[in-house]
Design a protein around this motif. Sequence first.
Motif, PDB file in Angstrom:
ATOM      1  N   LEU A   1     -10.853  30.848 -25.399  1.00 57.32           N
ATOM      2  CA  LEU A   1      -9.917  31.899 -25.830  1.00 57.32           C
ATOM      3  C   LEU A   1     -10.372  32.540 -27.132  1.00 57.32           C
ATOM      4  N   ALA A   2     -10.871  31.738 -28.052  1.00 60.99           N
ATOM      5  CA  ALA A   2     -11.374  32.286 -29.315  1.00 60.99           C
ATOM      6  C   ALA A   2     -12.544  33.228 -29.055  1.00 60.99           C
ATOM      7  N   ALA A   3     -13.428  32.850 -28.145  1.00 58.39           N
ATOM      8  CA  ALA A   3     -14.572  33.701 -27.812  1.00 58.39           C
ATOM      9  C   ALA A   3     -14.118  34.997 -27.141  1.00 58.39           C
ATOM     10  N   ILE A   4     -13.111  34.918 -26.284  1.00 59.74           N
ATOM     11  CA  ILE A   4     -12.592  36.116 -25.608  1.00 59.74           C
ATOM     12  C   ILE A   4     -11.965  37.055 -26.640  1.00 59.74           C
ATOM     13  N   ARG A   5     -11.171  36.521 -27.530  1.00 59.08           N
ATOM     14  CA  ARG A   5     -10.521  37.353 -28.555  1.00 59.08           C
ATOM     15  C   ARG A   5     -11.560  38.026 -29.467  1.00 59.08           C
ATOM     16  N   LYS A   6     -12.626  37.304 -29.733  1.00 60.21           N
ATOM     17  CA  LYS A   6     -13.655  37.843 -30.622  1.00 60.21           C
ATOM     18  C   LYS A   6     -14.497  38.913 -29.926  1.00 60.21           C
ATOM     19  N   SER A   7     -14.904  38.649 -28.683  1.00 63.82           N
ATOM     20  CA  SER A   7     -15.807  39.568 -27.997  1.00 63.82           C
ATOM     21  C   SER A   7     -15.098  40.742 -27.329  1.00 63.82           C
ATOM     22  N   ASN A   8     -13.836  40.552 -26.969  1.00 66.50           N
ATOM     23  CA  ASN A   8     -13.117  41.591 -26.245  1.00 66.50           C
ATOM     24  C   ASN A   8     -11.665  41.642 -26.719  1.00 66.50           C
ATOM     25  N   PRO A   9     -11.402  42.236 -27.884  1.00 67.44           N
ATOM     26  CA  PRO A   9     -10.031  42.246 -28.406  1.00 67.44           C
ATOM     27  C   PRO A   9      -9.061  43.071 -27.549  1.00 67.44           C
ATOM     28  N   ASP A  10      -9.564  43.982 -26.712  1.00 70.78           N
ATOM     29  CA  ASP A  10      -8.688  44.790 -25.859  1.00 70.78           C
ATOM     30  C   ASP A  10      -8.031  43.969 -24.752  1.00 70.78           C
ATOM     31  N   VAL A  11      -8.620  42.826 -24.405  1.00 66.35           N
ATOM     32  CA  VAL A  11      -8.081  42.008 -23.335  1.00 66.35           C
ATOM     33  C   VAL A  11      -6.679  41.492 -23.684  1.00 66.35           C
ATOM     34  N   ILE A  12      -6.391  41.373 -24.967  1.00 68.49           N
ATOM     35  CA  ILE A  12      -5.080  40.890 -25.403  1.00 68.49           C
ATOM     36  C   ILE A  12      -3.972  41.834 -24.963  1.00 68.49           C
ATOM     37  N   SER A  13      -4.233  43.138 -24.958  1.00 68.86           N
ATOM     38  CA  SER A  13      -3.208  44.101 -24.549  1.00 68.86           C
ATOM     39  C   SER A  13      -3.086  44.207 -23.037  1.00 68.86           C
ATOM     40  N   GLN A  14      -4.059  43.703 -22.292  1.00 67.80           N
ATOM     41  CA  GLN A  14      -4.044  43.810 -20.835  1.00 67.80           C
ATOM     42  C   GLN A  14      -3.577  42.524 -20.160  1.00 67.80           C
ATOM     43  N   SER A  15      -4.039  41.399 -20.647  1.00 69.44           N
ATOM     44  CA  SER A  15      -3.818  40.118 -19.978  1.00 69.44           C
ATOM     45  C   SER A  15      -3.015  39.170 -20.846  1.00 69.44           C
ATOM     46  N   VAL A  16      -2.294  38.285 -20.194  1.00 69.67           N
ATOM     47  CA  VAL A  16      -1.625  37.189 -20.883  1.00 69.67           C
ATOM     48  C   VAL A  16      -2.669  36.088 -21.048  1.00 69.67           C
ATOM     49  N   LEU A  17      -2.856  35.614 -22.264  1.00 69.08           N
ATOM     50  CA  LEU A  17      -3.833  34.566 -22.529  1.00 69.08           C
ATOM     51  C   LEU A  17      -3.126  33.223 -22.597  1.00 69.08           C
ATOM     52  N   ILE A  18      -3.615  32.274 -21.814  1.00 67.74           N
ATOM     53  CA  ILE A  18      -2.977  30.967 -21.704  1.00 67.74           C
ATOM     54  C   ILE A  18      -3.981  29.893 -22.096  1.00 67.74           C
ATOM     55  N   GLU A  19      -3.601  29.075 -23.066  1.00 68.99           N
ATOM     56  CA  GLU A  19      -4.473  27.989 -23.514  1.00 68.99           C
ATOM     57  C   GLU A  19      -4.227  26.752 -22.674  1.00 68.99           C
ATOM     58  N   MET A  20      -5.284  26.249 -22.081  1.00 68.46           N
ATOM     59  CA  MET A  20      -5.211  25.064 -21.223  1.00 68.46           C
ATOM     60  C   MET A  20      -5.666  23.854 -22.027  1.00 68.46           C
ATOM     61  N   PRO A  21      -4.801  22.869 -22.251  1.00 69.87           N
ATOM     62  CA  PRO A  21      -5.176  21.707 -23.072  1.00 69.87           C
ATOM     63  C   PRO A  21      -6.187  20.775 -22.403  1.00 69.87           C
ATOM     64  N   ARG A  22      -6.175  20.736 -21.078  1.00 75.09           N
ATOM     65  CA  ARG A  22      -7.120  19.907 -20.324  1.00 75.09           C
ATOM     66  C   ARG A  22      -7.958  20.822 -19.438  1.00 75.09           C
ATOM     67  N   PRO A  23      -9.148  20.413 -19.054  1.00 74.66           N
ATOM     68  CA  PRO A  23     -10.006  21.323 -18.289  1.00 74.66           C
ATOM     69  C   PRO A  23      -9.544  21.588 -16.852  1.00 74.66           C
ATOM     70  N   GLU A  24      -8.836  20.651 -16.229  1.00 77.80           N
ATOM     71  CA  GLU A  24      -8.410  20.848 -14.845  1.00 77.80           C
ATOM     72  C   GLU A  24      -6.899  20.999 -14.751  1.00 77.80           C
ATOM     73  N   GLY A  25      -6.498  21.703 -13.698  1.00 70.30           N
ATOM     74  CA  GLY A  25      -5.079  21.885 -13.444  1.00 70.30           C
ATOM     75  C   GLY A  25      -4.862  22.714 -12.200  1.00 70.30           C
ATOM     76  N   TYR A  26      -3.667  23.268 -12.091  1.00 72.98           N
ATOM     77  CA  TYR A  26      -3.359  24.116 -10.941  1.00 72.98           C
ATOM     78  C   TYR A  26      -2.301  25.131 -11.323  1.00 72.98           C
ATOM     79  N   VAL A  27      -2.238  26.186 -10.524  1.00 71.03           N
ATOM     80  CA  VAL A  27      -1.288  27.268 -10.726  1.00 71.03           C
ATOM     81  C   VAL A  27      -0.427  27.362  -9.475  1.00 71.03           C
TER      82      VAL A  27
END
Length: 182
Positions: free
Chosen positions: A126-152
């Motif tokens: 997420l830090a890399a996304i915010r740094k490289s593409n700050p416009d993504v914040i206005s388009q997408s909801v950013l969700i921090e995943m505490p563990r590498p695996e999961g489901y939606v």
Amino acid sequence: MRPALFAIATGLLGAAVLHLIIILALPAFTGLDAYTRLSSYENEDQFLIFSDKRDEMGFSNGDPYLRTAACLISVEQQPVHLLAEGNVPFWSFSVYDSSSNEVFSMNDRSATGGELDAIIASPAQLAAIRKSNPDVISQSVLIEMPRPEGYVVLRTLAPSQSYDKAAQDFLADASCESFEQE
């Protein structure tokens, strides 16, 4: 003094028996969680749409007015991008980690334009996304995943039979794919 010792001994014996029962019963419950059952489908990066009847792993819509789909995700290598749009009266999604703890949930009432556009990533990603593409914040909801695996889990409402096709199309067109960073 004697009744107190008897009560303490009875309590200790009861606790030991209870712990023994729990330990012996634990294997019967192992593997019955949603993440483990979903991982048996090997459908990572795509939504599995549940039918009205229970499948071999015990999944079904469960509610006659809801249509449900789930996607197994992993943010170990790269973030996951969720996209869905359609003309449905209501949708919601929830993100869970591999222990079935809810990480995030949202519905169409709080989405920009009523469309699902979310990026699930590790804190470093997420830090890399915010740094490289700050416009993504206005388009997408950013969700921090505490563990590498999961489901939606993605749900949509079909309050009458006339909405069923739109609900099925919404789930069929929903994507759960790796996010390509620019």
